[in-house]
Design an enzyme around this catalytic site. Sequence first.
Site, PDB file in Angstrom:
ATOM      1  CG  ASP A  90      -1.932   1.033   1.290  1.00 43.49           C
ATOM      2  OD1 ASP A  90      -2.802   1.017   0.406  1.00 43.49           O
ATOM      3  OD2 ASP A  90      -1.894   1.885   2.192  1.00 43.49           O
ATOM      4  CD  GLU A 110      -2.069   2.370  -3.559  1.00 45.13           C
ATOM      5  OE1 GLU A 110      -3.220   2.759  -3.768  1.00 45.13           O
ATOM      6  OE2 GLU A 110      -1.505   2.532  -2.459  1.00 45.13           O
TER       7      GLU A 110
HETATM    8  C1  NOJ Z   1      -4.372   3.009  -0.881  1.00 44.09           C
HETATM    9  C2  NOJ Z   1      -5.488   2.060  -0.639  1.00 44.09           C
HETATM   10  O1  NOJ Z   1      -5.720   1.348  -1.814  1.00 44.09           O
HETATM   11  C3  NOJ Z   1      -6.658   2.900  -0.189  1.00 44.09           C
HETATM   12  O2  NOJ Z   1      -7.846   2.179  -0.173  1.00 44.09           O
HETATM   13  C4  NOJ Z   1      -6.324   3.477   1.144  1.00 44.09           C
HETATM   14  O3  NOJ Z   1      -7.361   4.342   1.558  1.00 44.09           O
HETATM   15  C5  NOJ Z   1      -5.029   4.272   1.091  1.00 44.09           C
HETATM   16  N1  NOJ Z   1      -4.003   3.589   0.359  1.00 44.09           N
HETATM   17  C6  NOJ Z   1      -4.500   4.506   2.467  1.00 44.09           C
HETATM   18  O4  NOJ Z   1      -4.065   3.289   3.012  1.00 44.09           O
END
Ligand code: NOJ
Length: 515
Positions: free
Chosen positions: A193, A253
């Site tokens: 993440d 990500e």
């Molecule tokens: C990216 C995640 O995919 C999202 O859902 C989340 O709110 C943020 N990061 C914070 O963790």
Amino acid sequence: MTQWWRDAVVYQIYPRSFADGNGDGTGDFAGALARLPYLAELGVDAVWFSPFYPSPLADGGYDVADYCDVDPRFGTLADFDAFLAAAAGHGIRVIVDIVPNHCSTAHPAFQAALAAGPGSPERELFIFRDAPNNWQSIFGGPAWTQTPDGQWYLHLFDSSQPDWNWANPAVPAMFEKVLRFWLDRGVAGLRVDVAHGLFKDPELPDVPDPTPSDRPSPWFHRPELVAHYATWRAILDSYPADVFPGSRTAVGEFWGDEIIHLEPYFVPGGMPQAFNFFLFQSAWDAAALRQTITASITLAEGSDVVAPWVISNHDVMRPVSRYGAPAPARSDADVDVALGTRRARAAALLLLALPGSAYVYQGEELGLPEFLDIPAADRDDPVFHRTGGARLGRDGCRVPLPWSGTAQPYGFGEGPAAWLPQPDGWAELTVEAQLADPASTLELYRAAIAARPGGEFAWLAGYDLAFTRGDGFACLVNLGREAVPLPVHASVLLASGTIAGGVLPQDTAVWLRLS
Ligand code: NOJ
């Protein structure tokens, strides 16, 4: 088997909304276990679970209170293990979501930091200061919250998600244990993440324009990341690759405002995969998509890092609604669902014909539209609440899946109501209904996943958006206003709409076996 993830199809499960096994209105491992045959028949290689850890669920579980357990609402560690083992029985691997940029204010380390007070080693695990700077939260509002003793802590996201201090060696050491905890249990990979976050400029400088963006900044794309992910790659590579689940992977990500922002991660020995979000950020426009695809392929060339393709996930508007409205839709009435569905089906064939790995977000294979008209009182996303509703947030793509039946909760669980309401009118979109219809979007995904092409990618001259894979396969997408004559071909393998008269209609994609 070795580097299975290089061209895998991975299915994203948002656990709250996938399948409810115990009737409490929230999805769980028992529900997911019961639906494993569905995933096996869909033909996916792996599933990625969004967070299921103990959490106040202030941000749907991305506010983690314990990285090494299962929230009782989703089940137990034993339930996780049972899912993992049963999935392996179907040849399906499991990827878990690691959230290293921040935790939950409920995490014991943050509670200890609050209790220990200013200047304590406990506070050094987080980013506490006597005064805030001008950084803004990505979810809206300031990125700092004051504690009762007067100090402030940094949170790039919700105030319930304090950022870890990655400059403190105790933090990477702790996460190494978390990684090993899940890898030792047998997971095949990690989704990381906010992978472009973690490290912050130690000066925490004010910035001229604090509007959140995904450009390199004092909080995103810091140079420390590349060396850091090499250490994670080494951990992954220390697990045996020659037995199931094969080599262990991680997919970061990494958001960027431009593709160039991701370039630093495409180095030998880097994180094995970096999500490529540019496909879904691109407009429904042949030139834009073409440019995105070329740039993405070029980016990965010469590195051993791959950039999986994505057209949806739990953070963005569902493709049907994105492609079915001229501007970002705010209400269901803004969306031409028939148009959006045609385009989303065409986008699916594009997604699954491109070289490399593709991620499919639950419900994408059903062609679900975004549910935009969720009543304010039912909305859960902190983005909605922190912006006073100015941004609708992501609840609309997180609606519990419709499995069967003609009324809510559409077979999601035995309980009377799911945690988020589903819209009326989803009877034709249920899994049950789509399995009975050979022309359904579900059947299109199943057929496409089963028939994904291999071979070298090359653009096919003479078309706005068409390419070949190897010698005998072509994918054409028509985003223009006129029907386009098909090239000479031996057969039509798959089409996202009806093909007749040797032409490809507008907003339609086709896979051809070339003669
Ligand atoms: C990216 C995640 O995919 C999202 O859902 C989340 O709110 C943020 N990061 C914070 O963790």
